[in-house]
Design a protein around this motif. Sequence first.
Motif, PDB file in Angstrom:
ATOM      1  N   ILE A 292     -31.943  -9.555  10.352  1.00  0.00           N
ATOM      2  CA  ILE A 292     -31.090  -8.412  10.049  1.00  0.00           C
ATOM      3  C   ILE A 292     -31.997  -7.224   9.790  1.00  0.00           C
ATOM      4  CG2 ILE A 292     -29.306  -7.528   8.516  1.00  0.00           C
ATOM      5  CD1 ILE A 292     -29.005 -10.662   7.776  1.00  0.00           C
ATOM      6  N   GLU A 293     -31.713  -6.111  10.444  1.00  0.00           N
ATOM      7  CA  GLU A 293     -32.561  -4.941  10.273  1.00  0.00           C
ATOM      8  C   GLU A 293     -32.007  -4.033   9.192  1.00  0.00           C
ATOM      9  OE1 GLU A 293     -34.792  -3.026  13.614  1.00  0.00           O
ATOM     10  OE2 GLU A 293     -33.322  -4.135  14.765  1.00  0.00           O
ATOM     11  N   GLU A 294     -32.893  -3.470   8.433  1.00  0.00           N
ATOM     12  CA  GLU A 294     -32.517  -2.534   7.375  1.00  0.00           C
ATOM     13  C   GLU A 294     -33.492  -1.375   7.456  1.00  0.00           C
ATOM     14  OE1 GLU A 294     -30.050  -2.356   4.916  1.00  0.00           O
ATOM     15  OE2 GLU A 294     -31.067  -0.432   4.854  1.00  0.00           O
ATOM     16  N   ARG A 295     -32.965  -0.170   7.689  1.00  0.00           N
ATOM     17  CA  ARG A 295     -33.861   0.964   7.940  1.00  0.00           C
ATOM     18  C   ARG A 295     -34.288   1.689   6.681  1.00  0.00           C
ATOM     19  NH1 ARG A 295     -36.573   0.580  12.128  1.00  0.00           N
ATOM     20  NH2 ARG A 295     -36.417  -1.417  11.134  1.00  0.00           N
ATOM     21  N   SER A 296     -33.687   1.384   5.578  1.00  0.00           N
ATOM     22  CA  SER A 296     -33.917   2.188   4.387  1.00  0.00           C
ATOM     23  C   SER A 296     -34.708   1.425   3.341  1.00  0.00           C
ATOM     24  CB  SER A 296     -32.576   2.610   3.806  1.00  0.00           C
ATOM     25  OG  SER A 296     -32.770   3.225   2.575  1.00  0.00           O
ATOM     26  N   PHE A 297     -35.503   2.150   2.575  1.00  0.00           N
ATOM     27  CA  PHE A 297     -36.263   1.546   1.494  1.00  0.00           C
ATOM     28  C   PHE A 297     -35.389   1.259   0.293  1.00  0.00           C
ATOM     29  CE2 PHE A 297     -40.163   3.352   3.454  1.00  0.00           C
ATOM     30  CZ  PHE A 297     -40.963   2.221   3.351  1.00  0.00           C
ATOM     31  N   VAL A 298     -34.291   1.977   0.178  1.00  0.00           N
ATOM     32  CA  VAL A 298     -33.520   1.945  -1.070  1.00  0.00           C
ATOM     33  C   VAL A 298     -33.070   0.530  -1.447  1.00  0.00           C
ATOM     34  CG1 VAL A 298     -31.506   2.865  -2.243  1.00  0.00           C
ATOM     35  CG2 VAL A 298     -32.839   4.335  -0.750  1.00  0.00           C
ATOM     36  N   PRO A 299     -32.426  -0.223  -0.539  1.00  0.00           N
ATOM     37  CA  PRO A 299     -32.029  -1.576  -0.939  1.00  0.00           C
ATOM     38  C   PRO A 299     -33.212  -2.534  -1.081  1.00  0.00           C
ATOM     39  CG  PRO A 299     -31.321  -1.131   1.301  1.00  0.00           C
ATOM     40  CD  PRO A 299     -31.946   0.117   0.805  1.00  0.00           C
ATOM     41  N   CYS A 300     -34.305  -2.278  -0.340  1.00  0.00           N
ATOM     42  CA  CYS A 300     -35.453  -3.181  -0.417  1.00  0.00           C
ATOM     43  C   CYS A 300     -36.116  -3.095  -1.786  1.00  0.00           C
ATOM     44  CB  CYS A 300     -36.480  -2.827   0.651  1.00  0.00           C
ATOM     45  SG  CYS A 300     -35.899  -3.109   2.315  1.00  0.00           S
ATOM     46  N   GLU A 301     -36.367  -1.872  -2.229  1.00  0.00           N
ATOM     47  CA  GLU A 301     -37.135  -1.705  -3.456  1.00  0.00           C
ATOM     48  C   GLU A 301     -36.247  -1.440  -4.660  1.00  0.00           C
ATOM     49  OE1 GLU A 301     -40.135   1.249  -2.721  1.00  0.00           O
ATOM     50  OE2 GLU A 301     -41.253  -0.087  -1.416  1.00  0.00           O
ATOM     51  N   ASP A 302     -34.937  -1.546  -4.486  1.00  0.00           N
ATOM     52  CA  ASP A 302     -33.976  -1.296  -5.575  1.00  0.00           C
ATOM     53  C   ASP A 302     -34.211   0.067  -6.208  1.00  0.00           C
ATOM     54  OD1 ASP A 302     -32.671  -3.692  -5.305  1.00  0.00           O
ATOM     55  OD2 ASP A 302     -34.147  -4.746  -6.496  1.00  0.00           O
ATOM     56  N   LEU A 303     -34.338   1.082  -5.373  1.00  0.00           N
ATOM     57  CA  LEU A 303     -34.670   2.410  -5.883  1.00  0.00           C
ATOM     58  C   LEU A 303     -33.504   2.994  -6.673  1.00  0.00           C
ATOM     59  CD1 LEU A 303     -36.572   3.975  -2.884  1.00  0.00           C
ATOM     60  CD2 LEU A 303     -37.471   2.810  -4.868  1.00  0.00           C
ATOM     61  N   ASN A 304     -33.873   3.825  -7.638  1.00  0.00           N
ATOM     62  CA  ASN A 304     -32.883   4.427  -8.515  1.00  0.00           C
ATOM     63  C   ASN A 304     -32.198   5.612  -7.853  1.00  0.00           C
ATOM     64  OD1 ASN A 304     -33.228   2.699 -10.575  1.00  0.00           O
ATOM     65  ND2 ASN A 304     -34.422   4.083 -11.853  1.00  0.00           N
ATOM     66  N   TYR A 305     -31.243   6.140  -8.559  1.00  0.00           N
ATOM     67  CA  TYR A 305     -30.540   7.331  -8.105  1.00  0.00           C
ATOM     68  C   TYR A 305     -31.475   8.537  -8.188  1.00  0.00           C
ATOM     69  CZ  TYR A 305     -26.922  10.881  -7.929  1.00  0.00           C
ATOM     70  OH  TYR A 305     -26.164  11.946  -7.590  1.00  0.00           O
ATOM     71  N   GLY A 306     -31.321   9.472  -7.244  1.00  0.00           N
ATOM     72  CA  GLY A 306     -32.289  10.548  -7.088  1.00  0.00           C
ATOM     73  C   GLY A 306     -32.220  11.692  -8.074  1.00  0.00           C
TER      74      GLY A 306
ATOM     75  N   VAL B  29     -33.480 -13.621   7.851  1.00  0.00           N
ATOM     76  CA  VAL B  29     -34.509 -12.750   7.304  1.00  0.00           C
ATOM     77  C   VAL B  29     -34.008 -11.314   7.402  1.00  0.00           C
ATOM     78  CG1 VAL B  29     -36.821 -11.870   7.644  1.00  0.00           C
ATOM     79  CG2 VAL B  29     -36.397 -14.289   7.923  1.00  0.00           C
TER      80      VAL B  29
ATOM     81  N   CYS C 167     -35.225  -7.632   7.571  1.00  0.00           N
ATOM     82  CA  CYS C 167     -36.471  -6.892   7.735  1.00  0.00           C
ATOM     83  C   CYS C 167     -36.229  -5.416   7.443  1.00  0.00           C
ATOM     84  CB  CYS C 167     -37.065  -7.123   9.113  1.00  0.00           C
ATOM     85  SG  CYS C 167     -36.093  -6.557  10.477  1.00  0.00           S
TER      86      CYS C 167
ATOM     87  N   GLU D 211     -29.444   7.023   2.615  1.00  0.00           N
ATOM     88  CA  GLU D 211     -30.463   7.626   1.767  1.00  0.00           C
ATOM     89  C   GLU D 211     -30.031   9.024   1.341  1.00  0.00           C
ATOM     90  OE1 GLU D 211     -34.289   7.453   3.598  1.00  0.00           O
ATOM     91  OE2 GLU D 211     -34.554   5.369   3.002  1.00  0.00           O
TER      92      GLU D 211
ATOM     93  N   LEU E  53     -38.890   6.646  -8.042  1.00  0.00           N
ATOM     94  CA  LEU E  53     -37.545   6.096  -8.130  1.00  0.00           C
ATOM     95  C   LEU E  53     -37.530   4.596  -8.393  1.00  0.00           C
ATOM     96  CD1 LEU E  53     -35.768   7.922  -5.189  1.00  0.00           C
ATOM     97  CD2 LEU E  53     -35.534   8.363  -7.600  1.00  0.00           C
TER      98      LEU E  53
ATOM     99  N   VAL F 111     -34.672  14.181  -6.828  1.00  0.00           N
ATOM    100  CA  VAL F 111     -35.630  13.535  -5.942  1.00  0.00           C
ATOM    101  C   VAL F 111     -34.933  13.188  -4.638  1.00  0.00           C
ATOM    102  CG1 VAL F 111     -37.282  11.672  -5.729  1.00  0.00           C
ATOM    103  CG2 VAL F 111     -36.697  12.530  -7.982  1.00  0.00           C
TER     104      VAL F 111
END
Lengths: 162, 244
Positions: free
Chosen positions: A58-72, B38, B40, B82, B178, B198
């Motif tokens: 499954i492809e995921e283009r964003s960092f946000v769900p991967c790194e559990d990033l906070n609100y901006g 997986v 990715c 995003e 963040l 941010v």
Amino acid sequence: MANDSVKLSKNLLRMKFMQRGLDAETKKQLEEDEKRIISDEHWYLDLPELKTKENLIIEERSFVPCEDLNYGRMSFKGFNPEVEKLMALLNPKEEEENEEEEEMSRMQTDITDEEMALRYESLVGSMKKKFVKKRDRAALEEDLNQNVEETNTKRVFLKPQD
Amino acid sequence: MFSTLMVRVGEVLLPGDEFSCETDDTISLTDHVKPEKVVCGPGLRRSGDRLVVCKSGVLRHKQPNVFWIDSQQRRYVPAKGETVIGIVTTKSGDIFKVDFGGSEQASLSYLAFEGATKRNRPNVQVGDLVFAQFIIANKDMEPELVCIDSSGRANGMGVFGGGGLLFRVSLGLVRRLLSPHSEIRSDLDQLFTCELVVGMNGRLWVRSSSVQQTLIIANLLQSCDTMTAPQRRELFRRVKQGAL
């Protein structure tokens, strides 16, 4: 001539209003014919069976769900109370989750056991009735209403007459 | 696939490295073998049933099955969902064009604001800053921004800015800011009362109670890019004492 008039065409016999007068054999034959026509007319493509291969990646283009990033948006030391409210809302933390759970348990015990008992006190009779068998229920009502019913007769299935 | 990826977690990978989806040679008789999925993230790309690395960086892993490449870059590629800081560049009829620092300008409908209707247009001028999120972002289509979430609430998005300062940092620093247990954020928390917006596109906007403090924070954050953690802590301590 008389012979011709006896033999009606198949299409005519298939019509709804002709069905009544038909004997069983012709009816059966007609049905079979109809089935054959339907299966003949049903066509399909002679293709190999389509197999959808399960996609394991499954492809995921964003960092946000991967790194559990906070609100901006963020505010420090209460500079912007509105943003601090949003931060609390959109950046869930473990402590907050625990708080929520506590709240839930409090909500569940909103009605105390005593209140519950008081409420059900009056319902004991009807609740009891709910749990006795149907057959015994009549006996239970008997002493309330004093109407004697013959409950001892064994019930058997009666074959219906034609 | 999963096990071959797990082995390489923490290693530096380069574009062109491949992971193929071959099954194990030995099949366990007792365990039920089920195909492992997986996820990715950025830096990894699916090509048929292989996984190809397309950015250089360190392979990272998150439970249960998420893998991505942690890389440093300054060029922003939009991704759906995003949130970014954009600058409104043109107002043409029903849509605004927004520059977010990517290869193309994004479109932003005038109806994609909280409480906006056909009759009640939002007050957006050319040059305004908007905090918005992508609902369309792929390589073939024009990116599209909205300033509302799926339930129509603004949730802090929309036009902002006034008395603040906008500047650029690297995308890696934005992610460090963040991340859930960010040290930079906790350091900043001890400094001044201030507000920060941010954007995932590397734009930061700061506002504080005075222009001096705003400038100090902006300079601090910009220099955070090239500092180690002890250096940063030392600098923050000096600023707090009023040495700078």
